[in-house]
Write a protein that holds these residues in place. Sequence first.
Motif, PDB file in Angstrom:
ATOM      1  N   GLY A 388      37.554  51.285  38.260  1.00 53.33           N
ATOM      2  CA  GLY A 388      38.955  51.069  37.912  1.00 53.33           C
ATOM      3  C   GLY A 388      39.781  50.571  39.084  1.00 53.33           C
ATOM      4  O   GLY A 388      39.441  50.813  40.240  1.00 53.33           O
ATOM      5  N   GLY A 389      40.870  49.888  38.778  1.00 52.43           N
ATOM      6  CA  GLY A 389      41.697  49.270  39.797  1.00 52.43           C
ATOM      7  C   GLY A 389      42.835  50.153  40.260  1.00 52.43           C
ATOM      8  O   GLY A 389      43.215  51.111  39.598  1.00 52.43           O
ATOM      9  N   GLY A 390      43.340  49.816  41.445  1.00 52.73           N
ATOM     10  CA  GLY A 390      44.502  50.525  41.965  1.00 52.73           C
ATOM     11  C   GLY A 390      44.177  51.289  43.233  1.00 52.73           C
ATOM     12  O   GLY A 390      43.142  51.091  43.865  1.00 52.73           O
ATOM     13  N   SER A 391      45.066  52.226  43.558  1.00 55.81           N
ATOM     14  CA  SER A 391      44.939  52.909  44.847  1.00 55.81           C
ATOM     15  C   SER A 391      43.682  53.768  44.934  1.00 55.81           C
ATOM     16  O   SER A 391      43.278  54.162  46.020  1.00 55.81           O
ATOM     17  N   SER A 392      43.067  54.099  43.810  1.00 54.50           N
ATOM     18  CA  SER A 392      41.887  54.980  43.861  1.00 54.50           C
ATOM     19  C   SER A 392      40.583  54.207  43.993  1.00 54.50           C
ATOM     20  O   SER A 392      39.507  54.799  44.079  1.00 54.50           O
ATOM     21  N   GLN A 393      40.660  52.869  44.032  1.00 57.33           N
ATOM     22  CA  GLN A 393      39.420  52.080  43.974  1.00 57.33           C
ATOM     23  C   GLN A 393      38.665  52.172  45.289  1.00 57.33           C
ATOM     24  O   GLN A 393      39.240  52.040  46.369  1.00 57.33           O
ATOM     25  N   SER A 403      33.693  41.235  42.475  1.00 53.13           N
ATOM     26  CA  SER A 403      35.092  41.689  42.485  1.00 53.13           C
ATOM     27  C   SER A 403      35.917  40.624  41.787  1.00 53.13           C
ATOM     28  O   SER A 403      36.108  39.531  42.303  1.00 53.13           O
ATOM     29  N   LEU A 404      36.363  40.936  40.584  1.00 50.64           N
ATOM     30  CA  LEU A 404      37.078  39.942  39.777  1.00 50.64           C
ATOM     31  C   LEU A 404      38.574  40.191  39.869  1.00 50.64           C
ATOM     32  O   LEU A 404      39.047  41.268  39.512  1.00 50.64           O
ATOM     33  N   PRO A 405      39.359  39.231  40.397  1.00 51.56           N
ATOM     34  CA  PRO A 405      40.822  39.408  40.417  1.00 51.56           C
ATOM     35  C   PRO A 405      41.330  39.525  38.982  1.00 51.56           C
ATOM     36  O   PRO A 405      40.896  38.772  38.111  1.00 51.56           O
ATOM     37  N   MET A 406      42.252  40.468  38.786  1.00 53.69           N
ATOM     38  CA  MET A 406      42.749  40.677  37.419  1.00 53.69           C
ATOM     39  C   MET A 406      44.221  40.289  37.300  1.00 53.69           C
ATOM     40  O   MET A 406      44.954  40.807  36.472  1.00 53.69           O
ATOM     41  N   GLY A 407      44.657  39.409  38.174  1.00 56.14           N
ATOM     42  CA  GLY A 407      45.940  38.768  37.929  1.00 56.14           C
ATOM     43  C   GLY A 407      47.157  39.383  38.563  1.00 56.14           C
ATOM     44  O   GLY A 407      48.270  38.968  38.296  1.00 56.14           O
ATOM     45  N   GLY A 408      46.997  40.347  39.428  1.00 59.04           N
ATOM     46  CA  GLY A 408      48.180  40.915  40.070  1.00 59.04           C
ATOM     47  C   GLY A 408      48.836  39.910  41.009  1.00 59.04           C
ATOM     48  O   GLY A 408      48.185  38.992  41.486  1.00 59.04           O
ATOM     49  N   GLU A 409      50.138  40.109  41.248  1.00 60.55           N
ATOM     50  CA  GLU A 409      50.833  39.229  42.190  1.00 60.55           C
ATOM     51  C   GLU A 409      51.309  40.042  43.385  1.00 60.55           C
ATOM     52  O   GLU A 409      51.553  41.239  43.270  1.00 60.55           O
ATOM     53  N   GLY A 410      51.429  39.355  44.512  1.00 57.73           N
ATOM     54  CA  GLY A 410      51.903  40.046  45.717  1.00 57.73           C
ATOM     55  C   GLY A 410      50.958  41.177  46.070  1.00 57.73           C
ATOM     56  O   GLY A 410      49.748  41.053  45.994  1.00 57.73           O
ATOM     57  N   LEU A 411      51.556  42.329  46.412  1.00 58.28           N
ATOM     58  CA  LEU A 411      50.739  43.469  46.829  1.00 58.28           C
ATOM     59  C   LEU A 411      49.833  43.936  45.684  1.00 58.28           C
ATOM     60  O   LEU A 411      48.735  44.428  45.886  1.00 58.28           O
ATOM     61  N   ALA A 412      50.288  43.700  44.444  1.00 59.40           N
ATOM     62  CA  ALA A 412      49.484  44.133  43.290  1.00 59.40           C
ATOM     63  C   ALA A 412      48.131  43.430  43.286  1.00 59.40           C
ATOM     64  O   ALA A 412      47.145  43.961  42.787  1.00 59.40           O
ATOM     65  N   LEU A 417      41.854  44.617  40.860  1.00 59.92           N
ATOM     66  CA  LEU A 417      40.510  44.045  41.004  1.00 59.92           C
ATOM     67  C   LEU A 417      39.541  44.807  40.112  1.00 59.92           C
ATOM     68  O   LEU A 417      39.561  46.046  40.076  1.00 59.92           O
ATOM     69  N   ALA A 418      38.696  44.090  39.405  1.00 63.21           N
ATOM     70  CA  ALA A 418      37.594  44.740  38.673  1.00 63.21           C
ATOM     71  C   ALA A 418      36.379  44.681  39.595  1.00 63.21           C
ATOM     72  O   ALA A 418      35.666  43.681  39.647  1.00 63.21           O
ATOM     73  N   GLY A 468      43.600  49.843  35.216  1.00 62.53           N
ATOM     74  CA  GLY A 468      44.082  49.873  36.593  1.00 62.53           C
ATOM     75  C   GLY A 468      45.458  50.490  36.688  1.00 62.53           C
ATOM     76  O   GLY A 468      46.207  50.560  35.704  1.00 62.53           O
ATOM     77  N   GLU A 469      45.772  50.938  37.867  1.00 63.46           N
ATOM     78  CA  GLU A 469      47.067  51.555  38.149  1.00 63.46           C
ATOM     79  C   GLU A 469      48.202  50.577  37.898  1.00 63.46           C
ATOM     80  O   GLU A 469      48.064  49.381  38.118  1.00 63.46           O
ATOM     81  N   GLY A 470      49.318  51.124  37.407  1.00 66.17           N
ATOM     82  CA  GLY A 470      50.515  50.305  37.227  1.00 66.17           C
ATOM     83  C   GLY A 470      50.607  49.668  35.858  1.00 66.17           C
ATOM     84  O   GLY A 470      51.616  49.045  35.528  1.00 66.17           O
ATOM     85  N   MET A 471      49.576  49.833  35.046  1.00 66.32           N
ATOM     86  CA  MET A 471      49.629  49.242  33.701  1.00 66.32           C
ATOM     87  C   MET A 471      48.828  50.093  32.728  1.00 66.32           C
ATOM     88  O   MET A 471      47.940  50.840  33.135  1.00 66.32           O
TER      89      MET A 471
END
Length: 732
Positions: A388-393, A403-412, A417-418, A468-471
């Motif tokens: 899973g994505g986010g701060s726990s990854q 590692s597949l980018p999942m579309g976050g922008e900026g710091l996201a 990332l998958a 992922g975190e944030g969504m």
Amino acid sequence: MLSTALTLAAPGAGRAQDLGPGAKSADEQAARLEGQLTLDERLGLTHGVMALPLLPGFVMPPAAIPGAGFVAGVPRLNIPPLWETDASLGVAWIGGRRGDGATALPSGLATASTWNPGQARAGGAMIAREARSKGFNVLLAGGVDLARDPRNGRNFEYMGEDPLLAGVLTGEAIEGIQSEHVISTVKHFAFNDLETGRDFHNAVIGEAAARESDLLAFEIAIERGRPGAVMCAYNRVNGPWACESRALLTSTLKQDWSYPGWVMSDWGAVHGLQSALAGLDQQSGSQLDDKVWFDAPLRAAVANDPADASRLSDMDRRILRSMIQVGVIDHPPVKGAIDAVADEAVARGVAERGIVLLLNRNGLLPLARSVGRIAVIGGHADLGVISGGGSSQVAPAGGPALSLPMGGEGLAATFDLAMYQPSSPLKAIRALAPAAKVTYDNGIYPSAAAELARRSDVAIVFATQWQGEGMDVPDLSLPEGQDALIAAVAAANPNTIVVLETGGPVAMPWLDQVGAAVEAWYPGARGGEAIAGVLFGDVNPSGRLPITFPADVDQLPRPAISAAGLRDDASIGPRRETPPAYDVDYTIEGSDVGYRWFARKGLKPLFPFGYGLSYSRFSYGDLKVGGGKTVTVSFTVKNVGSRPGADTAQVYLTSGAGDGQQRLLGWSKLDLRPGEEKTATVVADPRLLADWDSAAHGWRIAGGVYQIFVGASAADRALVGSALVAPGQLRP
Ligand code: GLC
């Protein structure tokens, strides 16, 4: 200027660990140490930064290690900095320390599926050893927000929907972490049960329902784990931000529960100095907030009012007592290599015991090693297993397999990332069935996958759901057309096995067409081997669901997620304009989270809480139920199958507690050889028989005849009994 001094609970009122004969308690030592601090030093302990050079203009402090957080220490008094890393699933990467990998535990739901406190503790101790070896002395772990919504994007980090199961296992994980002299948090306090609009939605819930659900999970986790710190959440709770909620941080946590440690904010969750008055002790990731409130503004407040000076001293004492209590001063981290082999064995053990066998038609599983032709389809199973994505990854040493980018922008973009752990199910299947012809198809064309399945004896489809975190996820469908893929493969071969690598519950429109299905969650560093071990019977699956799988979203208290799609700002940089708060109404279900909601509404889920199959069969008998101040339940469990296996018999209250709610009172996980029988005993925590009485400000047991059942899930009433319980009143 803080308006009035906080009426403080005596710091250290919680149980202090024995520090040896004659030693002063951690609280006494902290008070003495705090008394030696200068004002600058006092202020310095109350705020930290995100130690990642991801925001323009940020300068890393020289003593910082790239990671989630850094709080300067007081070298003059041998008080070390707080080197903070995420999170519950291992030493996280979040864009820092490239190439410095760590061992990924399976998801929190996998640990919860083990129903095994020892497993949770072992996982906590392992990630703490790795944190220390990288120089960290704080793990931002202990995520225990209840799964009020199966679509919550961070359910994979947490321990499911029941306050007892989640509280016990989180507490054990925290105990494991702190046994290695690393401070653990418990988070996110409280009601951060959705990611959508997390830093501006307002969780609405009544006091009794709050105490009987999310807060009970935190209370149990804090009692069992004694975390050095509590992390308050982004969201509002009944109006105030959680990090400035006096009701949460002072009345409940520090006064009712006598919590002796400190409250740190989530990163970017502080909205003003009033949070200190409400009970917040430390501002984390301060560069994400509009201001370092706990620097100059707090200094000015302290200069103007002695009451604020005493609040500042309390803030520092709480931080120092936890540092002493957990031993981060006397046992500083020692940098060195991680023991990858041993640590991956821990991760694999959790995965093996957390995999849940959902369906096994005609004993399709376990597969015989003599099986001739095996189709392995989809899920990047040739490379590894998803996380899973986010701060726990957690990124493994040597980097992820994919590692597949999942579309976050900026710091996201750092978070979204998958990542796939390099533990390939395909390789593991080939290793266990060397004589078989094992062919991989990537699954992107259902017709091609179906054609391979048609030419095979069995077809194993790996289906992934990235969260992922944030969504939050918008629905319970498997993404990327995987339902159609599974249906096409099953139509071509009835011996189709589905392996789910999901962040949480999913719908299964193909379930009647397949031969078997397992839930492997995010299975961690050795997840491929764990999955193969279950498929071929080296491991007898014993996982039980810690979260209800709904038949569809219409069964949920909130079929639609409010403001769906709205992304928060807090974790991706200084807040832009914060949108207006909106309510998330948890009063609908109140404390009837998950299976309790289904019981109250008489709904039939796809798979119930506590459910899981085995390659063995178990029977229950000889029920005895005792009453009095609480309920004591004993019964026998017998393995009536032909394989050794483990069973988790669960005990539920069904009536006597207010309006006939269903509540988990306890469980017993037993390893049994064929024919072996053991007796299990469960003694209920009296709070689980009680209702929260706001007028009396405590727990009230009504008394009378209380009905219970023993079963293999929340929907399996194998043994039914009752007992007479005395009325009672318990302090908060
Ligand atoms: C994040 C998360 C929290 C994490 C912290 C530091 O936004 O909500 O769980 O520990 O920030 O990364």
